[in-house]
Design a protein around this motif. Structure first.
Motif, PDB file in Angstrom:
ATOM      1  N   ARG A  64      38.674  39.974  47.597  1.00  0.00           N
ATOM      2  CA  ARG A  64      37.539  39.613  46.750  1.00  0.00           C
ATOM      3  C   ARG A  64      36.863  40.894  46.280  1.00  0.00           C
ATOM      4  O   ARG A  64      36.548  41.759  47.101  1.00  0.00           O
ATOM      5  CB  ARG A  64      36.554  38.735  47.534  1.00  0.00           C
ATOM      6  CG  ARG A  64      37.141  37.393  47.950  1.00  0.00           C
ATOM      7  CD  ARG A  64      36.133  36.565  48.712  1.00  0.00           C
ATOM      8  NE  ARG A  64      35.868  37.116  50.041  1.00  0.00           N
ATOM      9  CZ  ARG A  64      34.994  36.587  50.894  1.00  0.00           C
ATOM     10  NH1 ARG A  64      34.291  35.536  50.545  1.00  0.00           N
ATOM     11  NH2 ARG A  64      34.812  37.131  52.082  1.00  0.00           N
TER      12      ARG A  64
ATOM     13  N   THR B  98      29.811  38.954  50.729  1.00  0.00           N
ATOM     14  CA  THR B  98      31.001  39.632  51.232  1.00  0.00           C
ATOM     15  C   THR B  98      30.614  40.840  52.075  1.00  0.00           C
ATOM     16  O   THR B  98      29.683  41.578  51.731  1.00  0.00           O
ATOM     17  CB  THR B  98      31.890  40.084  50.061  1.00  0.00           C
ATOM     18  OG1 THR B  98      32.277  38.933  49.298  1.00  0.00           O
ATOM     19  CG2 THR B  98      33.139  40.786  50.550  1.00  0.00           C
TER      20      THR B  98
ATOM     21  N   ASN C 105      35.644  42.344  53.357  1.00  0.00           N
ATOM     22  CA  ASN C 105      36.266  41.191  52.704  1.00  0.00           C
ATOM     23  C   ASN C 105      36.073  39.899  53.492  1.00  0.00           C
ATOM     24  O   ASN C 105      36.815  38.941  53.347  1.00  0.00           O
ATOM     25  CB  ASN C 105      37.761  41.435  52.456  1.00  0.00           C
ATOM     26  CG  ASN C 105      38.329  40.562  51.347  1.00  0.00           C
ATOM     27  OD1 ASN C 105      37.881  40.629  50.206  1.00  0.00           O
ATOM     28  ND2 ASN C 105      39.319  39.737  51.658  1.00  0.00           N
TER      29      ASN C 105
ATOM     30  N   ASN D 115      45.228  43.876  46.571  1.00  0.00           N
ATOM     31  CA  ASN D 115      45.367  42.424  46.660  1.00  0.00           C
ATOM     32  C   ASN D 115      46.809  41.996  46.892  1.00  0.00           C
ATOM     33  O   ASN D 115      47.273  40.981  46.371  1.00  0.00           O
ATOM     34  CB  ASN D 115      44.819  41.725  45.409  1.00  0.00           C
ATOM     35  CG  ASN D 115      44.574  40.241  45.633  1.00  0.00           C
ATOM     36  OD1 ASN D 115      44.353  39.791  46.761  1.00  0.00           O
ATOM     37  ND2 ASN D 115      44.617  39.463  44.564  1.00  0.00           N
TER      38      ASN D 115
END
Length: 237
Positions: free
Chosen positions: A55, A125, A116, A49
């Motif tokens: 996510r 997703t 993602n 991240n």
């Protein structure tokens, strides 16, 4: 259906074996059994991240080579058993100005990333190539020639096309001079492809020890960018 995958559950944890849900095949889709998937540094950024958009759970991987195991009813250019590849995109609106110009990366509705992203059929997703299977719209699937080593093909789906695009855009040809900065994931591809087109390739690097590899890949010249004299000589020429 559930498939096995390497899953990032949070930014500070390593990828672990797990399962994710693969959506149902749609009329324009191709389903691949994944044989190889390259490791792009952006996969690491996303797993950690580092861009602030990840996510979880997240399954990275967008340099995918696999065997076709199913096709949707509208798909005619791929058949079960063929080898094919998927890159960074699995879908787009296909209707906007950019999509009509074959520039789906600028899709006005937003293209669907291989992972993602948000699947337009389910709202869930998307999951990438560190897994057993992947499903993509057939427009974003490419056929892989039989005479290529599949493990070497995978990086072409991202690093390869990233450097191939400007080489084609500027119509690089035999006798042209091409400078490549760095012999990393993209750089080594650029050296190989530009030299294969007949260009005179110069590698600029901060690592003198990479010179031998650069020449082996096709570079004619190697300039150590931390060496002021080498840089000055290059500019003079």
């Amino acid at each position: 259906m559930k498939i096995n995958a390497l899953v990032a559950s949070q930014a500070d944890q390593p990828l672990r074996a797990g399962q994710v849900e693969l959506r149902e095949l749609q009329a324009d889709d191709v389903k691949l059994e994944i044989l190889y998937c390259g490791v792009c540094h952006s996969d690491l950024h996303m797993a950690r991240n580092e861009w602030g958009v990840s996510r979880y759970p997240l399954v990275p991987g967008h340099e995918i080579v696999g065997r076709v195991v199913a096709v949707g009813e509208n798909v005619t250019q791929f058949a079960v058993g063929e080898i094919a590849g998927v890159g960074v995109m699995v879908d787009a609106c296909r209707e906007c100005h950019f999509c009509q110009q074959h520039e789906e990366q600028y899709c006005e509705a937003g293209f669907t990333p291989t992972y993602n992203g948000t699947d337009k059929y389910t709202g869930n997703t998307t999951f990438g190539g560190y897994a057993q299977h992947v499903i993509a719209d057939h427009h974003f699937v490419v056929r892989v020639p039989d005479n290529l080593a599949l493990n070497a093909v995978a990086p072409l789906l991202c690093a390869g096309v990233t450097v191939w695009s400007p080489l084609r855009h500027f119509n690089v040809k035999a006798g042209d001079r091409v400078g490549v900065v760095g012999l990393g994931g993209l750089g080594h591809m650029a050296v190989k492809l530009a030299s294969a087109l007949g260009a005179e390739v110069t590698l600029f690097t901060t690592s003198p020890e990479k010179g031998a590899d650069a020449r082996w890949l096709g570079a004619k010249n190697v300039v150590v960018s931390r060496d002021a004299a080498q840089m000055a000589a290059c500019q003079a020429s």
